[in-house]
Design a protein around this motif. Structure first.
Motif, mmCIF file in Angstrom:
data_model
loop_
_atom_site.group_PDB
_atom_site.id
_atom_site.type_symbol
_atom_site.label_atom_id
_atom_site.label_comp_id
_atom_site.label_asym_id
_atom_site.label_seq_id
_atom_site.Cartn_x
_atom_site.Cartn_y
_atom_site.Cartn_z
ATOM 1 N N LEU A 103 52.219 36.806 72.451
ATOM 2 C CA LEU A 103 52.873 36.019 71.405
ATOM 3 C C LEU A 103 52.030 36.049 70.147
ATOM 4 O O LEU A 103 50.810 36.217 70.224
ATOM 5 N N LEU B 7 53.860 26.335 78.004
ATOM 6 C CA LEU B 7 52.861 26.204 76.941
ATOM 7 C C LEU B 7 52.808 24.784 76.389
ATOM 8 O O LEU B 7 51.736 24.195 76.258
ATOM 9 N N CYS B 8 53.967 24.211 76.101
ATOM 10 C CA CYS B 8 53.991 22.871 75.508
ATOM 11 C C CYS B 8 53.577 21.817 76.540
ATOM 12 O O CYS B 8 52.746 20.946 76.252
ATOM 13 N N SER C 59 55.952 24.221 68.983
ATOM 14 C CA SER C 59 55.840 23.338 70.149
ATOM 15 C C SER C 59 54.445 22.718 70.216
ATOM 16 O O SER C 59 54.288 21.554 70.586
ATOM 17 N N PRO D 15 62.757 34.438 68.137
ATOM 18 C CA PRO D 15 61.299 34.633 67.992
ATOM 19 C C PRO D 15 60.828 35.318 66.708
ATOM 20 O O PRO D 15 59.653 35.654 66.603
ATOM 21 N N GLY E 168 57.886 29.778 67.703
ATOM 22 C CA GLY E 168 58.393 28.875 68.757
ATOM 23 C C GLY E 168 57.269 28.115 69.447
ATOM 24 O O GLY E 168 57.290 26.883 69.542
ATOM 25 N N TYR F 209 66.970 41.310 73.883
ATOM 26 C CA TYR F 209 65.687 42.017 73.804
ATOM 27 C C TYR F 209 65.265 42.540 75.165
ATOM 28 O O TYR F 209 65.693 42.043 76.207
HETATM 29 P P1 FAD Z 1 58.502 27.306 77.991
HETATM 30 O O1 FAD Z 1 57.344 28.116 77.598
HETATM 31 O O2 FAD Z 1 59.807 27.986 78.245
HETATM 32 O O3 FAD Z 1 58.069 26.476 79.294
HETATM 33 C C1 FAD Z 1 58.983 25.732 80.037
HETATM 34 C C2 FAD Z 1 58.375 25.520 81.420
HETATM 35 O O4 FAD Z 1 59.207 24.637 82.152
HETATM 36 C C3 FAD Z 1 58.300 26.822 82.225
HETATM 37 O O5 FAD Z 1 57.060 26.910 82.851
HETATM 38 C C4 FAD Z 1 59.431 26.694 83.223
HETATM 39 O O6 FAD Z 1 59.186 27.378 84.430
HETATM 40 C C5 FAD Z 1 59.484 25.187 83.433
HETATM 41 N N1 FAD Z 1 60.811 24.681 83.819
HETATM 42 C C6 FAD Z 1 62.013 25.064 83.335
HETATM 43 N N2 FAD Z 1 62.996 24.336 83.902
HETATM 44 C C7 FAD Z 1 62.396 23.501 84.772
HETATM 45 C C8 FAD Z 1 62.891 22.519 85.665
HETATM 46 N N3 FAD Z 1 64.193 22.267 85.777
HETATM 47 N N4 FAD Z 1 61.999 21.837 86.449
HETATM 48 C C9 FAD Z 1 60.659 22.075 86.350
HETATM 49 N N5 FAD Z 1 60.128 23.016 85.521
HETATM 50 C C10 FAD Z 1 61.000 23.711 84.732
HETATM 51 N N6 FAD Z 1 56.575 31.814 69.933
HETATM 52 C C11 FAD Z 1 55.546 31.980 69.076
HETATM 53 O O7 FAD Z 1 54.968 31.006 68.584
HETATM 54 N N7 FAD Z 1 55.113 33.229 68.739
HETATM 55 C C12 FAD Z 1 55.721 34.352 69.223
HETATM 56 O O8 FAD Z 1 55.327 35.469 68.890
HETATM 57 C C13 FAD Z 1 56.816 34.205 70.122
HETATM 58 N N8 FAD Z 1 57.427 35.298 70.626
HETATM 59 C C14 FAD Z 1 58.462 35.143 71.504
HETATM 60 C C15 FAD Z 1 59.103 36.279 71.990
HETATM 61 C C16 FAD Z 1 60.170 36.151 72.846
HETATM 62 C C17 FAD Z 1 60.862 37.380 73.338
HETATM 63 C C18 FAD Z 1 60.608 34.858 73.232
HETATM 64 C C19 FAD Z 1 61.769 34.692 74.162
HETATM 65 C C20 FAD Z 1 59.980 33.714 72.748
HETATM 66 C C21 FAD Z 1 58.898 33.853 71.873
HETATM 67 N N9 FAD Z 1 58.243 32.724 71.342
HETATM 68 C C22 FAD Z 1 57.218 32.879 70.459
HETATM 69 C C23 FAD Z 1 58.700 31.366 71.663
HETATM 70 C C24 FAD Z 1 57.871 30.720 72.753
HETATM 71 O O9 FAD Z 1 57.894 31.507 73.899
HETATM 72 C C25 FAD Z 1 58.423 29.337 73.074
HETATM 73 O O10 FAD Z 1 58.707 28.617 71.909
HETATM 74 C C26 FAD Z 1 57.437 28.541 73.902
HETATM 75 O O11 FAD Z 1 57.241 29.195 75.134
HETATM 76 C C27 FAD Z 1 57.944 27.122 74.135
HETATM 77 O O12 FAD Z 1 57.133 26.455 75.049
HETATM 78 P P2 FAD Z 1 57.762 25.386 76.026
HETATM 79 O O13 FAD Z 1 56.640 24.933 76.881
HETATM 80 O O14 FAD Z 1 58.553 24.383 75.261
HETATM 81 O O15 FAD Z 1 58.813 26.184 76.905
#
Ligand code: FAD
Length: 472
Positions: free
Chosen positions: A53, A15-16, A324, A315, A320, A195
């Motif tokens: 989410l 997402l981020c 981000s 969460p 989260g 969870y």
């Molecule tokens: P992520 O979404 O985790 O994305 C990381 C990306 O990097 C993924 O696509 C992954 O495949 C990739 N990646 C990982 N390691 C590597 C690597 N070594 N090399 C290349 N690619 C890699 N937030 C809310 O705002 N509202 C909610 O209701 C909510 N509910 C949630 C419920 C649960 C059960 C959980 C676990 C989380 C929830 N969150 C919620 C939090 C939210 O999911 C995260 O904060 C958000 O996804 C963060 O985005 P991100 O892009 O930083 O990380």
């Protein structure tokens, strides 16, 4: 150097990362994104991660920044409040705010991520490479080592700067930690609870089996179930439960009979909506929940952590993803002022943002206890009623802690936390020795006004005391 000659490498197209890639693409940088998983638009890879989410105002700031508000709205289901379910199947709707225009949304993780990827890829200067896992980052030389999951080849990429949005298990964060080249502080704290995702499927006509526009909660003190609606008439249900404590826990729910017994006893009305419970329970993984804090987020002007890689949180505030997305907004504003000077941008971003992400991490833990336990407490319910009345009658003056965190995007999470906690103390102190009349209308509005003044004065006093005690 001009924007369009600068190469930005982003690790992770979640997402981020996909929002950041889109924004950097709009700004004219050459952007290369490397994602370890297959393209989610072509493969079903959602299993085991939260399917939907809660999306709210801070996240929407990021969406507005890239001009996608309308398209994102089409993916949203408004949730006006929490629908509480007691053990006897009685329900009670507690609105999120006394201002009717304030609500949160349920949104599909996959749908939102796919939209952001589509929009990022519309820019010829943005390239997204799937099935490429980052193994490590040489932050001194601004290069990253990748493994191609399809060919099994390893290769190194360089860039003018690398931004890691690779989530809670970040490869860049690991490289900082293992590199031992500077003082890197890092903490990861797991909750005792994990969870598991379950589902309420649509009824036979494709409709919702329970009220659509709410976040449903079955609070049971030491554990809880929640459910968020999806556009197809289903709900994604999440059970939060201890791994090994209490009469029922993940480690001892090992047979269909015991799982059914647990739901029959604790969540009978949910069980009625979930004939698929046992299959879901044993097919879907149980996952842990944790908080990651670390500092510094950047190494000079070479590398930066953003999103969950810098600040993964539990969460329970539904923040989260929203945090981000707000990272991207704050980053973009700093970039506007110091474009071309990555070290200045990274330093300022980390400095201004970390206090806020630390605050939402702590608030999210508080809300874990609030959701599974306090929401069912009569004192808490009285407090919410007062807050609803205050927000309703004084919409420009009073904002509850929940509203400050979720809807008041002009102030940071830290300010929202300090003000919100002080207000909570003030209200709870007042409720101990005072009976409150609700509902409020024109006939007793003076009383409500007095209550507002009392809370405002006490909040000021609590904030002063906390300052003197060095709490902020
Ligand atoms: P992520 O979404 O985790 O994305 C990381 C990306 O990097 C993924 O696509 C992954 O495949 C990739 N990646 C990982 N390691 C590597 C690597 N070594 N090399 C290349 N690619 C890699 N937030 C809310 O705002 N509202 C909610 O209701 C909510 N509910 C949630 C419920 C649960 C059960 C959980 C676990 C989380 C929830 N969150 C919620 C939090 C939210 O999911 C995260 O904060 C958000 O996804 C963060 O985005 P991100 O892009 O930083 O990380």
């Amino acid at each position: 150097m001009k924007n369009n000659q600068q190469n930005v490498l982003i690790i992770g197209a979640g997402l981020c990362g996909s929002l950041l890639a889109l924004r950097m693409g709009q700004r004219g940088y050459n952007v290369n994104v490397y994602e370890m998983r297959p393209d989610l638009r072509k493969t079903d890879i959602s299993a085991g991660r939260s399917i939907n989410l809660a999306f709210s105002d801070r996240g929407n700031k990021g969406i507005k920044l890239v001009g996608l508000e309308k398209k994102v709205q089409e993916l949203c289901i408004p949730m006006n409040g929490r629908m509480l379910h007691d053990k006897d199947g009685n329900t009670f709707l507690s609105n999120y705010s006394g201002r009717t225009h304030e609500y949160i949304n349920s949104i599909s993780r996959g749908g939102l991520n796919a939209l952001l990827l589509d929009e990022a890829e519309k820019h010829p200067n943005v390239k997204i490479h799937f099935n490429k896992k980052c193994k490590s980052v040489d932050f001194e030389n601004t290069t990253a080592l990748f493994k191609d999951y399809l060919t099994k080849d390893e290769f190194i990429e360089d860039a003018d700067c690398i931004i890691a949005t690779d989530g809670a298990g970040s490869a860049l964060r690991k490289s900082y930690y293992l590199g031992k080249k500077f003082l890197f502080s890092f903490s990861q704290n797991y909750l005792t609870h994990g969870y598991k995702e379950l589902a309420i499927l649509p009824d036979k006509n494709g409709g919702y089996k329970t009220y659509k526009n709410a976040l449903h909660i079955w609070p049971r003190g030491e554990f809880m179930v929640i459910a968020l609606p999806n556009l197809d008439g289903s709900f994604t249900v999440t059970l939060f439960l201890s791994y090994d404590e209490g009469e029922y826990n993940f480690n001892n729910l090992t047979t269909p009979e015991r799982v059914t017994e647990f739901f029959k006893k604790e969540f009978p009305d949910a069980l009625e909506l979930m004939p698929n419970l046992v299959d879901d329970f044993f097919e879907n993984p149980t996952a842990p929940l944790g908080t990651v804090k670390c500092t510094p987020w950047h190494y000079k002007g070479n590398t930066l952590l953003m999103g969950d890689s810098a600040h993964a949180i539990v969460p329970f505030y539904g923040q989260g993803m929203n945090a981000s997305f707000e990272d991207v907004v704050e980053f973009d504003a700093i970039l506007e002022n110091h474009d071309g000077d990555w070290e200045k941008v990274f330093t300022e971003f980390s400095k201004t943002r970390k206090k806020d992400t630390d605050a939402i991490a702590d608030l999210a833990i508080d809300n874990f206890h609030e959701m599974k336990d306090h929401v069912a407490n009569p004192l808490f319910q009285k407090k919410r009623k007062i807050e609803m009345a205050l927000e309703n009658h004084f919409p420009n003056t009073y904002f509850s802690k929940y509203s400050l965190v979720t809807f008041n995007e002009e102030i940071g999470y830290r300010e929202a936390m300090l003000q919100g906690r002080a207000q909570d103390k003030a209200i709870l102190n007042m409720l101990v020795d005072r009976d409150i009349n609700t509902p409020y209308d024109e006939s007793n509005i003076d009383e409500l006004h007095q209550i507002l003044e009392k809370i405002q004065n006490e909040t000021k006093a609590v904030l002063e005391d906390d300052k003197i005690a060095g709490l902020h």
